[in-house]
Design a protein around this motif. Structure first.
Motif, PDB file in Angstrom:
ATOM      1  N   ARG A  22       0.818  -1.216   0.000  1.00 46.04           N
ATOM      2  CA  ARG A  22       0.000   0.000   0.000  1.00 46.04           C
ATOM      3  C   ARG A  22       0.858   1.275   0.000  1.00 46.04           C
ATOM      4  O   ARG A  22       0.408   2.321  -0.438  1.00 46.04           O
ATOM      5  N   LYS A  25       1.301   3.256  -3.414  1.00 43.15           N
ATOM      6  CA  LYS A  25       0.157   3.768  -4.171  1.00 43.15           C
ATOM      7  C   LYS A  25       0.457   5.079  -4.921  1.00 43.15           C
ATOM      8  O   LYS A  25       0.083   5.217  -6.080  1.00 43.15           O
ATOM      9  N   SER A  26       1.106   6.031  -4.282  1.00 39.92           N
ATOM     10  CA  SER A  26       1.411   7.289  -4.968  1.00 39.92           C
ATOM     11  C   SER A  26       2.352   7.080  -6.149  1.00 39.92           C
ATOM     12  O   SER A  26       2.200   7.706  -7.196  1.00 39.92           O
ATOM     13  N   LYS A  49      -7.477   8.989  -6.476  1.00 39.78           N
ATOM     14  CA  LYS A  49      -6.538   7.944  -6.055  1.00 39.78           C
ATOM     15  C   LYS A  49      -7.055   7.124  -4.872  1.00 39.78           C
ATOM     16  O   LYS A  49      -6.820   5.920  -4.802  1.00 39.78           O
ATOM     17  N   HIS A  53      -7.564   0.939  -6.663  1.00 42.51           N
ATOM     18  CA  HIS A  53      -6.974  -0.215  -5.982  1.00 42.51           C
ATOM     19  C   HIS A  53      -5.565  -0.478  -6.488  1.00 42.51           C
ATOM     20  O   HIS A  53      -5.144   0.063  -7.507  1.00 42.51           O
ATOM     21  N   ILE A  54      -4.894  -1.360  -5.779  1.00 42.54           N
ATOM     22  CA  ILE A  54      -3.611  -1.896  -6.218  1.00 42.54           C
ATOM     23  C   ILE A  54      -3.831  -3.382  -6.487  1.00 42.54           C
ATOM     24  O   ILE A  54      -4.183  -4.146  -5.586  1.00 42.54           O
ATOM     25  N   TYR A  75      -1.797  -0.379 -10.825  1.00 40.11           N
ATOM     26  CA  TYR A  75      -2.777   0.619 -10.387  1.00 40.11           C
ATOM     27  C   TYR A  75      -4.046   0.371 -11.194  1.00 40.11           C
ATOM     28  O   TYR A  75      -3.999   0.325 -12.430  1.00 40.11           O
TER      29      TYR A  75
END
Length: 188
Positions: A22, A25-26, A49, A53-54, A75
């Protein structure tokens, strides 16, 4: 005539290592151009964002050693991630292979698989890439970009008669844009 599936191919550039996937994510949002790796829909239309999800390209339930491996992360929108789940079927990694060789978009934004791509046909079916939501989002994004371009032209125009005509076009585009937005909201 079909359109390209995506204009900018995602790429994984993060070289940092985190214990929690997690934390990436960015970096993923940036590397994937704030777009779903599988549908190319901008995260903006899904609430940004925080609502994306990832995905673990190779499911972590079957590949626990890859749970925090950046090269295994995609992503993506929640719809696709939920449908993909822990399936290990014939998927194309959006960073390793050019989706433009496997998918196209019709004029209305509908995603279609290239006929000779077994993987694209599998993904199109499994991930329901033909859903109207993806063509609506594509059209909304297309109209949004046109609105930005038209507004820029209006701002630079000194001729009041031309500016009036351009403003009329802008309002017509905005009305159509609002119609698509309302349809999308009603059908999510």
């Amino acid at each position: 005539m079909p359109n390209k599936f995506r204009l900018t191919r995602p790429k994984r550039t993060c070289t940092k290592t985190y214990k929690s996937y997690r934390s990436y994510k960015s970096y993923l949002a940036n590397d994937f151009n704030n777009r779903c790796g599988y549908t190319d829909c901008p995260d903006f239309w899904f609430g940004g964002k925080n609502n994306f999800h990832i995905d673990h390209f190779k499911p972590y339930s079957k590949n626990p050693d890859l749970v925090s491996n950046y090269s295994n992360l995609v992503y993506c929108c929640s719809y696709v991630n939920i449908l993909k789940s822990d399936d290990e079927g014939s998927y194309i990694d959006p960073c390793e292979i050019d989706f433009n060789d496997h998918f196209e978009r019709l004029q209305d934004g509908t995603i279609i698989p290239v006929k000779n791509s077994v993987e694209a046909i599998y993904m199109h079916t499994k991930l329901k890439l033909g859903l109207v939501r993806y063509s609506l989002i594509w059209k909304l994004d297309e109209m949004f970009q046109k609105k930005i371009k038209l507004q820029s032209i209006i701002d630079k125009t000194n001729n009041e008669e031309i500016k009036g005509d351009l403003l009329q076009l802008y309002y017509e585009l905005d009305k159509e844009f609002s119609r698509y937005m309302n349809y999308l909201k009603a059908n999510q």
